[in-house]
Motif scaffolding. Structure first.
Motif, PDB file in Angstrom:
ATOM      1  N   LYS A 189       0.868  -1.179   0.000  1.00  0.00           N
ATOM      2  CA  LYS A 189       0.000   0.000   0.000  1.00  0.00           C
ATOM      3  C   LYS A 189       0.900   1.223   0.000  1.00  0.00           C
ATOM      4  N   ASP A 190       0.700   2.101  -0.958  1.00  0.00           N
ATOM      5  CA  ASP A 190       1.499   3.317  -1.107  1.00  0.00           C
ATOM      6  C   ASP A 190       2.995   3.016  -1.136  1.00  0.00           C
ATOM      7  N   PRO A 191       3.459   2.152  -2.060  1.00  0.00           N
ATOM      8  CA  PRO A 191       4.880   1.782  -2.087  1.00  0.00           C
ATOM      9  C   PRO A 191       5.816   2.959  -2.363  1.00  0.00           C
ATOM     10  N   ASP A 192       5.328   3.973  -3.034  1.00  0.00           N
ATOM     11  CA  ASP A 192       6.148   5.153  -3.342  1.00  0.00           C
ATOM     12  C   ASP A 192       5.840   6.318  -2.412  1.00  0.00           C
ATOM     13  N   GLY A 193       5.164   6.034  -1.320  1.00  0.00           N
ATOM     14  CA  GLY A 193       4.792   7.082  -0.383  1.00  0.00           C
ATOM     15  C   GLY A 193       3.394   7.604  -0.661  1.00  0.00           C
ATOM     16  N   LYS A 194       2.803   8.218   0.323  1.00  0.00           N
ATOM     17  CA  LYS A 194       1.446   8.752   0.234  1.00  0.00           C
ATOM     18  C   LYS A 194       1.461  10.070  -0.530  1.00  0.00           C
ATOM     19  N   LYS A 195       0.661  10.145  -1.593  1.00  0.00           N
ATOM     20  CA  LYS A 195       0.609  11.357  -2.422  1.00  0.00           C
ATOM     21  C   LYS A 195      -0.638  12.204  -2.144  1.00  0.00           C
ATOM     22  N   PHE A 196      -1.762  11.524  -1.840  1.00  0.00           N
ATOM     23  CA  PHE A 196      -3.030  12.222  -1.615  1.00  0.00           C
ATOM     24  C   PHE A 196      -3.667  11.710  -0.325  1.00  0.00           C
ATOM     25  N   ASP A 197      -4.425  12.565   0.348  1.00  0.00           N
ATOM     26  CA  ASP A 197      -5.039  12.203   1.624  1.00  0.00           C
ATOM     27  C   ASP A 197      -6.027  11.047   1.515  1.00  0.00           C
ATOM     28  N   LYS A 198      -6.862  11.063   0.485  1.00  0.00           N
ATOM     29  CA  LYS A 198      -7.954  10.094   0.409  1.00  0.00           C
ATOM     30  C   LYS A 198      -7.734   8.994  -0.623  1.00  0.00           C
ATOM     31  N   VAL A 199      -6.558   8.945  -1.228  1.00  0.00           N
ATOM     32  CA  VAL A 199      -6.268   7.946  -2.261  1.00  0.00           C
ATOM     33  C   VAL A 199      -5.009   7.190  -1.895  1.00  0.00           C
ATOM     34  N   SER A 200      -5.068   5.868  -2.046  1.00  0.00           N
ATOM     35  CA  SER A 200      -3.888   5.034  -1.870  1.00  0.00           C
ATOM     36  C   SER A 200      -3.672   4.205  -3.130  1.00  0.00           C
ATOM     37  N   ARG A 201      -2.426   3.935  -3.416  1.00  0.00           N
ATOM     38  CA  ARG A 201      -2.073   3.053  -4.535  1.00  0.00           C
ATOM     39  C   ARG A 201      -1.725   1.697  -3.943  1.00  0.00           C
ATOM     40  N   ILE A 202      -2.419   0.677  -4.412  1.00  0.00           N
ATOM     41  CA  ILE A 202      -2.131  -0.670  -3.930  1.00  0.00           C
ATOM     42  C   ILE A 202      -1.475  -1.492  -5.037  1.00  0.00           C
ATOM     43  N   LYS A 203      -0.670  -2.440  -4.624  1.00  0.00           N
ATOM     44  CA  LYS A 203      -0.112  -3.441  -5.525  1.00  0.00           C
ATOM     45  C   LYS A 203      -0.629  -4.774  -5.031  1.00  0.00           C
ATOM     46  N   ALA A 204      -1.163  -5.572  -5.967  1.00  0.00           N
ATOM     47  CA  ALA A 204      -1.785  -6.832  -5.587  1.00  0.00           C
ATOM     48  C   ALA A 204      -1.461  -7.906  -6.617  1.00  0.00           C
ATOM     49  N   ARG A 205      -1.623  -9.152  -6.202  1.00  0.00           N
ATOM     50  CA  ARG A 205      -1.360 -10.309  -7.060  1.00  0.00           C
ATOM     51  C   ARG A 205      -2.585 -11.211  -7.011  1.00  0.00           C
ATOM     52  N   SER A 206      -2.982 -11.728  -8.188  1.00  0.00           N
ATOM     53  CA  SER A 206      -4.172 -12.571  -8.238  1.00  0.00           C
ATOM     54  C   SER A 206      -3.840 -14.034  -7.978  1.00  0.00           C
ATOM     55  N   ASP A 207      -4.817 -14.742  -7.459  1.00  0.00           N
ATOM     56  CA  ASP A 207      -4.671 -16.157  -7.148  1.00  0.00           C
ATOM     57  C   ASP A 207      -4.800 -17.027  -8.399  1.00  0.00           C
ATOM     58  N   LEU A 208      -5.869 -16.852  -9.127  1.00  0.00           N
ATOM     59  CA  LEU A 208      -6.225 -17.763 -10.216  1.00  0.00           C
ATOM     60  C   LEU A 208      -5.405 -17.539 -11.484  1.00  0.00           C
ATOM     61  N   TYR A 209      -5.396 -16.308 -11.991  1.00  0.00           N
ATOM     62  CA  TYR A 209      -4.754 -16.028 -13.278  1.00  0.00           C
ATOM     63  C   TYR A 209      -3.333 -15.481 -13.148  1.00  0.00           C
ATOM     64  N   GLU A 210      -2.825 -15.370 -11.930  1.00  0.00           N
ATOM     65  CA  GLU A 210      -1.465 -14.888 -11.672  1.00  0.00           C
ATOM     66  C   GLU A 210      -1.190 -13.549 -12.355  1.00  0.00           C
TER      67      GLU A 210
END
Length: 150
Positions: free
Chosen positions: A16-37
């Motif tokens: 969550k926010d790997p490059d730091g928090k840019k906006f108060d109400k928005v976060s950037r997430i990085k995720a990985r899927s189970d089924l389709y990788e």
């Protein structure tokens, strides 16, 4: 998965926010899927839909919100407010956007493609098997629907 849905998978939030928090109400997430990788980078309004590392999210991409797969109106349609059932009834967070870029991302001998979508300035990058992403085209309107796995 209904006729309207292009893709549905369960993603685990890895960062969550790997490059730091840019906006108060928005976060950037990085995720990985189970089924389709697939790998997902997604901007989310955390004021509306709070997300934490470790959360599992069902994420669906759909061409329309109509359960029968009929195309959505090109203009705002308030009929869903009158109780008509839509795909939104099964999800907690929904965004509407446009695919603006599709690019080949084959590295280390694996076929991969990147799809970029803008949801009113909140961005998504989805990386995965081109066969799973072939139903997405540049300039296509697309809905992102999301809910947490209980």
């Amino acid at each position: 998965m209904s006729k309207a849905q292009v893709l549905e998978d369960i993603f685990e939030v890895l960062e969550k926010d790997p490059d730091g928090k840019k906006f108060d109400k928005v976060s950037r997430i990085k995720a990985r899927s189970d089924l389709y990788e697939m790998d997902l980078t997604l901007d989310i309004n955390i004021d509306v839909f709070p997300v934490e590392v470790g959360d599992k999210l069902v994420i669906s991409l759909a061409n329309t919100l109509n359960l029968d797969g009929t195309p959505s109106s090109a203009t705002f349609d308030a009929s869903f407010l009158s109780g008509r059932r839509t795909l939104m009834d099964n999800f907690d967070y929904v965004m509407h956007g446009k695919v603006f870029k599709f690019k080949d991302n084959s590295s280390s001998g694996q076929l991969k493609a990147d799809v970029y979508v803008s949801y009113g300035g909140l961005l998504m990058q989805l990386t995965g098997d081109p066969k799973r992403l072939e139903d997405l085209d540049v300039d296509q309107n697309i809905y992102l629907l999301c809910r947490k796995v209980a």
